[in-house]
Design a protein around this motif. Structure first.
Motif, short mmCIF file in Angstrom:
data_model
loop_
_atom_site.label_atom_id
_atom_site.label_comp_id
_atom_site.label_asym_id
_atom_site.label_seq_id
_atom_site.Cartn_x
_atom_site.Cartn_y
_atom_site.Cartn_z
N SER A 99 0.83 -1.21 0.00
CA SER A 99 0.00 0.00 0.00
C SER A 99 0.86 1.25 0.00
CB SER A 99 -0.91 0.00 1.23
OG SER A 99 -1.62 1.22 1.33
N HIS A 100 1.87 1.28 0.83
CA HIS A 100 2.76 2.44 0.92
C HIS A 100 3.52 2.64 -0.39
CE1 HIS A 100 5.53 5.39 2.61
NE2 HIS A 100 6.53 4.68 2.12
N HIS A 101 3.98 1.55 -1.00
CA HIS A 101 4.74 1.67 -2.24
C HIS A 101 3.87 2.22 -3.36
CE1 HIS A 101 7.96 0.84 -5.07
NE2 HIS A 101 7.03 0.36 -5.89
N VAL A 102 2.64 1.75 -3.46
CA VAL A 102 1.74 2.24 -4.51
C VAL A 102 1.48 3.73 -4.32
CG1 VAL A 102 -0.61 2.09 -5.44
CG2 VAL A 102 0.67 0.00 -4.92
N ALA A 103 1.27 4.15 -3.09
CA ALA A 103 0.99 5.56 -2.81
C ALA A 103 2.19 6.46 -3.12
CB ALA A 103 0.57 5.73 -1.36
N SER A 104 3.41 5.95 -2.89
CA SER A 104 4.60 6.79 -3.06
C SER A 104 5.25 6.64 -4.44
CB SER A 104 5.63 6.48 -1.97
OG SER A 104 5.97 5.10 -1.97
N HIS A 105 4.87 5.61 -5.19
CA HIS A 105 5.46 5.39 -6.52
C HIS A 105 4.35 5.06 -7.52
CE1 HIS A 105 8.81 4.61 -3.72
NE2 HIS A 105 9.58 5.08 -4.68
N THR A 106 3.31 5.87 -7.50
CA THR A 106 2.12 5.58 -8.31
C THR A 106 2.42 5.45 -9.79
OG1 THR A 106 0.77 6.76 -6.69
CG2 THR A 106 -0.22 6.34 -8.83
N ALA A 107 3.20 6.38 -10.33
CA ALA A 107 3.46 6.38 -11.77
C ALA A 107 4.22 5.13 -12.19
CB ALA A 107 4.24 7.63 -12.17
N HIS A 108 5.18 4.70 -11.37
CA HIS A 108 5.93 3.49 -11.68
C HIS A 108 5.02 2.26 -11.65
CE1 HIS A 108 9.64 5.85 -10.59
NE2 HIS A 108 10.04 5.21 -11.68
N VAL A 109 4.16 2.18 -10.64
CA VAL A 109 3.26 1.03 -10.52
C VAL A 109 2.30 0.98 -11.70
CG1 VAL A 109 1.46 -0.05 -9.11
CG2 VAL A 109 3.46 0.99 -8.01
N ARG A 110 1.77 2.14 -12.08
CA ARG A 110 0.84 2.19 -13.22
C ARG A 110 1.56 1.79 -14.51
NH1 ARG A 110 -1.32 6.91 -12.26
NH2 ARG A 110 -3.17 6.08 -11.26
N PHE A 111 2.80 2.23 -14.67
CA PHE A 111 3.57 1.87 -15.86
C PHE A 111 3.74 0.35 -15.96
CE2 PHE A 111 7.94 0.77 -17.28
CZ PHE A 111 7.80 1.06 -18.62
N ILE A 112 4.11 -0.29 -14.86
CA ILE A 112 4.31 -1.74 -14.88
C ILE A 112 2.99 -2.46 -15.13
CG2 ILE A 112 4.96 -3.75 -13.49
CD1 ILE A 112 7.32 -2.06 -14.44
N ALA A 113 1.93 -2.00 -14.50
CA ALA A 113 0.62 -2.64 -14.68
C ALA A 113 0.18 -2.57 -16.14
CB ALA A 113 -0.42 -1.97 -13.78
N ARG A 114 0.44 -1.44 -16.80
CA ARG A 114 0.02 -1.26 -18.19
C ARG A 114 0.92 -2.02 -19.15
NH1 ARG A 114 -0.04 4.45 -18.91
NH2 ARG A 114 -2.23 4.47 -18.38
N GLU A 115 2.23 -1.98 -18.92
CA GLU A 115 3.18 -2.52 -19.89
C GLU A 115 3.49 -4.00 -19.69
OE1 GLU A 115 3.97 -0.86 -22.48
OE2 GLU A 115 3.03 1.00 -21.77
N ARG A 116 3.04 -4.57 -18.58
CA ARG A 116 3.31 -6.00 -18.34
C ARG A 116 2.76 -6.85 -19.49
NH1 ARG A 116 0.97 -9.74 -13.36
NH2 ARG A 116 2.26 -11.59 -13.80
N HIS A 117 1.64 -6.43 -20.04
CA HIS A 117 1.05 -7.14 -21.18
C HIS A 117 0.91 -6.20 -22.38
CE1 HIS A 117 0.26 -10.44 -18.45
NE2 HIS A 117 -0.38 -9.61 -17.65
N GLY A 118 1.79 -5.20 -22.46
CA GLY A 118 1.71 -4.19 -23.50
C GLY A 118 2.33 -4.66 -24.81
#
Length: 208
Positions: A99-118
């Protein structure tokens, strides 16, 4: 001479990081496959030719973003499955760290979530390589726990990958709940905790 080289190297690293930061910001609204290098260099204020002093292509830049996003997570992943504390404490710690990592590194998490199957193959492969490393590291951490006595390497790796997959799913849930109410975020915590606990209970009885 060495002082001048040091200044140049520092400036080169600064420009490289600026390109990474600009790309990450632009990727909040689009996928890597649609990102143009001119967009990135325009955002940084450098000539397009300067891009090639740091990256061979936007795919190469994407791979660097994967390393930036996931490379620093290895210690955190190992911590969440260490043998310290009872299983419920470990689960609570894992969910809190995610939870803390997502809140503090939102853009990185969103990038990985989108590009994992990009659509950019080198980036997909870089993400899969990092996740495979996570799996191996989690397996090594799990093997040190007395609960793992008698487990085969294949079964330990299967369990490790279950944990890694669940951590990714939990990160996605927190990502979706960033703007949600406290009640909704608490629901995410309950869901993530129950899923982790289910894996933990299954682990305790696997050899039965």
């Amino acid at each position: 001479m060495s002082h001048t080289l040091g200044i140049r190297q520092a400036q080169k690293q600064k420009t490289r990081q600026a390109l990474l930061d600009a790309a990450l910001a632009l990727l909040e609204e689009q996928s890597l496959s649609s990102l143009g290098l001119r967009e990135v260099t325009r955002a940084v204020g450098v000539a397009p030719t300067a891009f090639y002093r740091h990256f061979r292509s936007t795919a190469d830049l994407g791979v660097a973003l994967v390393e930036e996003a996931l490379g620093s997570l290895h210690p955190m992943i190992r911590t969440t499955v260490s043998a310290d504390g009872d299983p419920d404490e470990r689960i609570a710690r894992a969910v809190e760290l995610i939870s803390h990592h997502v809140a503090s590194h939102t853009a990185h998490v969103r990038f990985i979530a989108r590009e994992r199957h990009g659509g950019v193959q080198p980036v997909r492969e870089a993400i899969q390589d990092q996740l495979a490393r996570f799996g191996e590291e989690v397996k090594d951490a799990l093997a040190k726990d007395p609960v793992s006595d008698g487990w085969s390497d294949d079964d330990l790796l299967m369990l490790a990958n279950l944990y890694v997959d669940q951590m990714l799913m939990t990160a996605s849930l927190f990502l979706d709940a960033l703007e949600a109410t406290e009640e909704e975020r608490a629901r995410v915590v309950r869901i993530a905790t129950r899923r982790m606990r289910l894996i933990s209970i299954g682990r305790q009885h696997w050899l039965d």
